[in-house]
Design an enzyme around this catalytic site. Structure first.
Site, PDB file in Angstrom:
ATOM      1  NE  ARG A 198     -22.987  -2.780   2.926  1.00 33.39           N
ATOM      2  CZ  ARG A 198     -21.796  -2.961   2.385  1.00 33.39           C
ATOM      3  NH1 ARG A 198     -20.839  -3.517   3.095  1.00 33.39           N
ATOM      4  NH2 ARG A 198     -21.567  -2.623   1.144  1.00 33.39           N
ATOM      5  CD  GLU A 219     -19.648  -1.499   8.102  1.00 33.82           C
ATOM      6  OE1 GLU A 219     -19.995  -2.514   7.451  1.00 33.82           O
ATOM      7  OE2 GLU A 219     -18.661  -0.813   7.786  1.00 33.82           O
ATOM      8  CE  LYS A 247      -4.335   1.406   2.101  1.00 32.36           C
ATOM      9  NZ  LYS A 247      -5.477   0.975   2.893  1.00 32.36           N
TER      10      LYS A 247
HETATM   11  C1  LIG Z   1     -19.163  -0.797   4.347  1.00 30.95           C
HETATM   12  C2  LIG Z   1     -17.925   0.025   4.475  1.00 30.95           C
HETATM   13  N1  LIG Z   1     -17.329   0.151   5.687  1.00 30.95           N
HETATM   14  C3  LIG Z   1     -16.226   0.900   5.813  1.00 30.95           C
HETATM   15  C4  LIG Z   1     -15.678   1.538   4.744  1.00 30.95           C
HETATM   16  C5  LIG Z   1     -14.463   2.434   4.908  1.00 30.95           C
HETATM   17  N2  LIG Z   1     -13.308   1.903   4.189  1.00 30.95           N
HETATM   18  C6  LIG Z   1     -12.962   2.357   2.971  1.00 30.95           C
HETATM   19  S1  LIG Z   1     -11.633   1.576   2.346  1.00 30.95           S
HETATM   20  C7  LIG Z   1     -11.470   0.642   3.731  1.00 30.95           C
HETATM   21  C8  LIG Z   1     -10.336  -0.352   3.825  1.00 30.95           C
HETATM   22  C9  LIG Z   1     -10.327  -1.237   2.654  1.00 30.95           C
HETATM   23  O1  LIG Z   1      -9.224  -2.089   2.734  1.00 30.95           O
HETATM   24  P1  LIG Z   1      -8.845  -2.968   1.473  1.00 30.95           P
HETATM   25  O2  LIG Z   1     -10.065  -3.508   0.851  1.00 30.95           O
HETATM   26  O3  LIG Z   1      -7.818  -3.934   1.888  1.00 30.95           O
HETATM   27  O4  LIG Z   1      -8.252  -1.921   0.445  1.00 30.95           O
HETATM   28  P2  LIG Z   1      -6.908  -1.070   0.568  1.00 30.95           P
HETATM   29  O5  LIG Z   1      -7.346   0.293   1.016  1.00 30.95           O
HETATM   30  O6  LIG Z   1      -6.001  -1.732   1.536  1.00 30.95           O
HETATM   31  O7  LIG Z   1      -6.364  -1.047  -0.806  1.00 30.95           O
HETATM   32  C10 LIG Z   1     -12.464   0.940   4.666  1.00 30.95           C
HETATM   33  C11 LIG Z   1     -12.590   0.317   5.983  1.00 30.95           C
HETATM   34  C12 LIG Z   1     -16.334   1.391   3.498  1.00 30.95           C
HETATM   35  N3  LIG Z   1     -15.903   2.002   2.396  1.00 30.95           N
HETATM   36  N4  LIG Z   1     -17.439   0.631   3.403  1.00 30.95           N
END
Ligand SMILES: Cc1ncc(C[n+]2csc(CCOP(=O)(O)OP(=O)(O)O)c2C)c(N)n1
Length: 623
Positions: A394, A366, A281
């Site tokens: 959610r 959630e 990342k």
């Molecule tokens: C339902 C929901 N909960 C929380 C989030 C906030 N959120 C956005 S990106 C993320 C992390 C995603 O991690 P990953 O899928 O591994 O992608 P990366 O950012 O590491 O590339 C979170 C918790 C969201 N977008 N949707």
């Protein structure tokens, strides 16, 4: 001319010599870092998938092939290479391009996103339609290891694996959600990556036992048995294979040549496939590689230092909440907090540090977070589930079925209620009042200041006999000073901030109280009454009855959807009591999705800033 300038569609990318792809990747990195440093945005996730994006667009041909990004916050390179390079400087700005994928923005965005864990379900839908229509294009979902912690992703895997249809899930594993990824699957993925270690141990055991004669044979038999059971645990991808997917990988997600080779090899295999890629990342930008959490999503920053532009002088509601939780954690030794992968965003880092055993990050889950927290509360532990208003959507069924119906004294701390700004329509928290008001047994409160937020959280925890939802905005607090002591606020009570003579009554909720009061100060001393309606449910019936009786005109103001909102509640009460003011007007968010842009700009556009409210008060007074 740079390579980037030569590409405005996937077809043009295919004309570039593959030997030049590392140069293209560098150009993309430089372009994204420079642009996001002035617009803000999700930098680290996008830097991590640049090579993947190039490989995908080289091997596949959207829009015929469907490329579906999960969350969509990592799709900046994709946007740039699919015709949006020239608009990229408008990213997340009012009137510009979205920070996520959006079907109405581009034919290359197969699916609109923002919330996590939807990509596999959507991909399966596209694949099923393709099969029914007798077409033969490819469908690809790209999901992060963080998004894979969401239950919805597993519902998709479960269904897709059994369907047997052709689709590819690319698992982008960088071991990070926003914070470090959590849970059993995260551990499983780490084990897969670490499996060379297992291979090494295996051959060493073999060597040693081989040298140990008769006794060695005996040990070899035991070792083989151990190996069989270990294999089930550690053979890469066993979990996904059991779900009906062919597993490939893990491979280096920054090696474009290898990505292209593998993608081509598996492209025509007519089955559900999962390709596991390992990425870093923030790849290629030192500050982001070092602190991927800070660079997950951020505002303007300085490229040479990585410093974020100075934040506002005043603390945010989030900060006040986080500090209050630490104080209350001392006061109530049973207090637990839960987050669904949003430890930093919800302000719970200090609580986590101080009371690690009472802090739970459950992953992007959630619905699970609410049921899990409800059971903690049911067993007598004061529990606060801190979840953004938009993501709480959610958990709607859990709030009804598991919490309110069973009268569980759980506290839902709903940050980012109202307009959130640049993340836009997928993230605005504008539906919570409407969706919560319809549920029996729930107290809904909205603080108008930092001190009130502290006192409401304290009251909810001290009360510990009702379900509470406390909503607060993504903004700084209006308070000059924060009162240090916690005080209980009577449940359902409102507060008259300014008493007028009966011409106009202003009933304001939460974030709208301060601008409403400011707007009202511009009129003659006695013309307007302003009330802080800190409880949306139950309402202060006694006070409302008296005020409706004593005022000619009434206006309600809330930072939430008008449909099913607080204003409708006031109107219904007036109707029930047979009180009919000359005018009863509800101000809030109309029946439409609100675009992205700065929070202040959007509030102004909606006439929910001080000036807009002033104009509306004036027109009502004059009518
Ligand atoms: C339902 C929901 N909960 C929380 C989030 C906030 N959120 C956005 S990106 C993320 C992390 C995603 O991690 P990953 O899928 O591994 O992608 P990366 O950012 O590491 O590339 C979170 C918790 C969201 N977008 N949707």
């Amino acid at each position: 001319m740079s390579l980037l300038e030569q590409i405005s569609s996937p077809a043009e990318l295919k004309n570039i010599d593959t030997e030049k792809f590392s140069q293209l990747a560098q150009e993309l990195r430089d372009f994204i870092i420079s642009s996001v440093s002035s617009t803000g945005g999700h930098l680290a996730p996008s830097l991590g998938v640049i090579e993947l994006t190039i490989a995908l667009l080289y091997v596949y041909s959207p829009p015929e092939d469907k490329i579906i990004w999960d969350v969509g916050h990592q799709s900046y390179a994709y946007k740039i290479l699919t015709g949006r390079r020239e608009k990229f400087h408008t990213l997340r700005q009012l009137g510009g391009i979205s920070g996520f994928n959006n079907r109405s923005e581009s034919q290359y965005d197969a699916w609109g996103v923002g919330h996590a864990s939807t990509s596999i379900s959507a991909a399966l839908g596209f694949a099923m339609n393709r099969d029914l229509a007798g077409q033969n294009h490819n469908v690809v979902a790209i999901i992060g290891d963080g998004a894979l912690t969401g239950g919805l992703a597993f519902e998709g895997l479960n269904n897709a694996g059994a369907s047997g249809t052709e689709m590819l899930v690319i698992l982008n594993d960088n071991t990070m959600s926003i914070s470090k990824n959590v849970g059993a699957v995260a551990k499983y993925l780490t084990d897969i990556v670490a499996s060379p270690f297992y291979q090494k141990v295996k051959s060493e055991i073999w060597d040693i036992t081989g040298k140990a004669g008769e006794l060695g044979k005996y040990f070899r038999t035991i070792a083989r048995k151990m190996e069989d059971s270990l294999k089930n645990l550690i053979v890469p991808g066993m979990l996904f294979e059991q779900f009906g997917f062919e597993y490939y990988g893990p491979i280096d997600g920054h090696d474009t040549g290898e990505l292209i080779r593998v993608l081509r090899e598996i492209k025509d295999i007519k089955k559900p496939k999962l390709l596991h890629i390992i990425t870093k990342k923030g790849k290629g930008f030192q500050p982001a590689e070092k602190d991927a959490t800070k660079f997950h999503g951020l505002g303007k920053f300085n490229i040479s230092t990585g410093e974020v532009e100075k934040e506002a002088e005043k603390p945010t509601y989030t900060k006040i909440f986080g500090a209050a939780m630490v104080e209350l954690g001392e006061k109530f030794k049973d207090l637990c907090t839960t987050t669904a992968a949003m430890e930093v965003g919800t302000g719970l880092c200090e609580f986590h540090k101080k009371f690690p055993e009472r802090f739970f990050d459950v992953g992007i889950a959630e619905n699970h977070a609410v049921v899990f927290s409800a059971a903690l509360a049911a067993e007598g532990r004061r529990t606060v589930a801190a979840i953004y208003s938009t993501f709480m959507q959610r958990a709607y069924d859990a709030i009804i079925h598991d919490v309110a119906l069973q009268k569980i004294p759980l506290v839902l701390a709903m940050d980012r209620a109202g307009i959130v700004g640049e993340d836009g329509p997928t993230h605005h928290g504008i539906f919570d009042i409407s969706y919560l008001r319809a549920i029996p047994n729930i107290i809904i409160a909205a603080p108008s200041s930092g001190t009130q937020l502290r006192n409401l959280i304290f009251t909810a925890l001290d009360d510990f006999s009702n379900t509470w939802a406390i909503r607060y905005p993504r903004s700084t607090i209006p308070d000059e000073d924060i009162e240090e002591n916690f005080e209980r606020i009577e449940i359902g009570s409102w507060e008259i901030l300014k008493r007028g003579s009966g011409e106009l009554l202003v009933l304001a909720v939460g974030s709208m109280v301060h601008p409403a009061l400011e707007a009202a100060q511009n009129f003659s001393e006695n013309s307007i009454t302003v009330v802080d309606c800190r409880f949306v449910k139950p309402i202060d019936e006694e006070m409302l009855f008296e005020l409706l009786k004593s005022h000619e005109k009434v206006i309600t103001i809330e930072e939430g959807s008008l449909l099913g909102g607080f204003g409708e509640g006031v109107a219904a009460f007036a109707q029930e009591k047979n009180i009919f003011p000359k005018i009863l007007k509800n101000i809030g968010i109309p029946d439409e999705f609100i675009t992205f842009g700065k929070r202040d700009e959007l509030l102004k556009m909606l006439s929910l800033d001080t000036d807009g409210i002033f104009k509306q008060l004036k027109s009502i007074l004059q009518s």
